[in-house]
Design an enzyme around this catalytic site. Structure first.
Site, short mmCIF file in Angstrom:
data_model
loop_
_atom_site.label_atom_id
_atom_site.label_comp_id
_atom_site.label_asym_id
_atom_site.label_seq_id
_atom_site.Cartn_x
_atom_site.Cartn_y
_atom_site.Cartn_z
N PRO A 8 36.19 44.63 35.00
CA PRO A 8 37.45 45.08 34.41
C PRO A 8 38.69 44.62 35.16
O PRO A 8 38.70 44.54 36.38
CB PRO A 8 37.34 46.60 34.43
CG PRO A 8 36.27 46.92 35.40
CD PRO A 8 35.34 45.75 35.42
N ASN A 9 39.69 44.32 34.37
CA ASN A 9 41.05 43.95 34.79
C ASN A 9 41.17 42.54 35.34
O ASN A 9 42.29 42.08 35.58
CB ASN A 9 41.62 44.97 35.79
CG ASN A 9 41.75 46.34 35.18
OD1 ASN A 9 42.27 46.49 34.07
ND2 ASN A 9 41.26 47.35 35.88
N ARG A 16 48.52 41.18 37.31
CA ARG A 16 48.08 42.42 37.95
C ARG A 16 48.24 42.33 39.46
O ARG A 16 47.57 41.53 40.11
CB ARG A 16 46.62 42.72 37.62
CG ARG A 16 46.13 43.97 38.31
CD ARG A 16 44.64 44.18 38.13
NE ARG A 16 44.24 45.37 38.86
CZ ARG A 16 43.10 45.50 39.49
NH1 ARG A 16 42.22 44.54 39.46
NH2 ARG A 16 42.83 46.61 40.14
N TYR A 21 46.27 40.18 44.42
CA TYR A 21 45.35 39.24 43.76
C TYR A 21 45.92 37.84 43.58
O TYR A 21 45.21 36.96 43.11
CB TYR A 21 44.93 39.81 42.39
CG TYR A 21 44.22 41.13 42.53
CD1 TYR A 21 42.91 41.18 42.99
CD2 TYR A 21 44.86 42.32 42.24
CE1 TYR A 21 42.25 42.38 43.14
CE2 TYR A 21 44.21 43.54 42.39
CZ TYR A 21 42.91 43.56 42.85
OH TYR A 21 42.26 44.76 43.00
N ASN A 72 31.71 39.48 40.19
CA ASN A 72 32.81 40.32 40.69
C ASN A 72 32.81 41.56 39.82
O ASN A 72 33.35 41.55 38.71
CB ASN A 72 34.16 39.60 40.61
CG ASN A 72 35.27 40.41 41.24
OD1 ASN A 72 35.16 41.62 41.37
ND2 ASN A 72 36.34 39.74 41.63
N ALA A 75 36.25 47.16 39.69
CA ALA A 75 36.18 48.61 39.96
C ALA A 75 34.77 49.16 39.86
O ALA A 75 34.44 50.14 40.53
CB ALA A 75 37.11 49.36 39.01
N GLU A 96 27.68 38.89 45.24
CA GLU A 96 28.83 39.74 44.92
C GLU A 96 30.07 39.08 45.52
O GLU A 96 30.04 38.62 46.66
CB GLU A 96 28.63 41.13 45.53
CG GLU A 96 29.78 42.07 45.33
CD GLU A 96 29.60 43.38 46.10
OE1 GLU A 96 30.44 44.26 45.91
OE2 GLU A 96 28.63 43.51 46.89
N HIS A 98 34.55 39.18 45.80
CA HIS A 98 35.82 39.90 45.59
C HIS A 98 36.98 39.02 46.05
O HIS A 98 36.87 38.33 47.06
CB HIS A 98 35.84 41.21 46.37
CG HIS A 98 34.79 42.16 45.92
ND1 HIS A 98 34.90 42.89 44.77
CD2 HIS A 98 33.58 42.46 46.45
CE1 HIS A 98 33.82 43.62 44.60
NE2 HIS A 98 32.99 43.37 45.60
N ARG A 105 41.33 47.84 52.15
CA ARG A 105 42.14 48.52 51.13
C ARG A 105 41.90 50.02 51.14
O ARG A 105 41.44 50.56 52.15
CB ARG A 105 41.85 47.89 49.77
CG ARG A 105 42.26 46.40 49.78
CD ARG A 105 42.25 45.75 48.46
NE ARG A 105 43.07 46.46 47.50
CZ ARG A 105 42.91 46.36 46.19
NH1 ARG A 105 41.96 45.58 45.70
NH2 ARG A 105 43.69 47.01 45.36
#
Length: 142
Positions: A8-9, A16, A21, A72, A75, A96, A98, A105
């Site tokens: 998502p996103n 964003r 990012y 990725n 969330a 995985e 990111h 964070r």
């Protein structure tokens, strides 16, 4: 064939939170992954969904077809046991990835439910995290 799956996103890259990012768009990410794949002699298919069920279907497809995955989960990384369980069914390497470094964070981002069932994790290098993951994948599937 390698799937690069995004949660998502991530389709909102470029607009964003560019301070986290970056300014590159999702189209830039797709082009980077496809061109990196070509350099490595790999066919790369990039997908993005804001819907958990669709991401699960893609992970199931990859498991059924023994397709390596760069994932990725966005969330979903932090709370989706459904994504974690789908990753656990993998039949090929899964990395995985990111864009940001979740450990640097907010505290809720420090835990990945996916990491324990992934082949490995690459995080914190911007879009270059995907390049590093694809290079690692190329070595894994030789």
């Amino acid at each position: 064939m390698i799937y690069v799956l995004n949660g998502p996103n991530l389709g909102r890259l470029g607009t964003r939170e560019p301070e986290i990012y970056g300014a590159d768009t999702y189209a830039d990410l797709v082009e980077l992954c496809v061109s990196t794949g070509k350099e490595l002699g790999l066919e790369v298919e990039v997908r993005q969904s804001d819907f958990e069920g669709e991401l699960l279907a893609w992970l199931h497809e990859a498991a059924d077809r023994r397709i390596p995955v760069v994932l990725n989960p966005a969330a979903f990384t932090h709370y989706s046991y459904a994504v974690r369980d789908a990753v656990a069914m993998r039949t090929a390497p899964l990395i995985e990835v990111h864009i940001s470094n979740p450990a640097a964070r907010e505290e809720f981002r420090h835990t990945s439910v996916v990491a324990g069932v992934a082949t490995g994790t690459i995080a914190g290098f911007g879009l270059q995290s995907y390049v590093l993951a694809l290079r690692a994948m190329a070595d894994l599937i030789k």
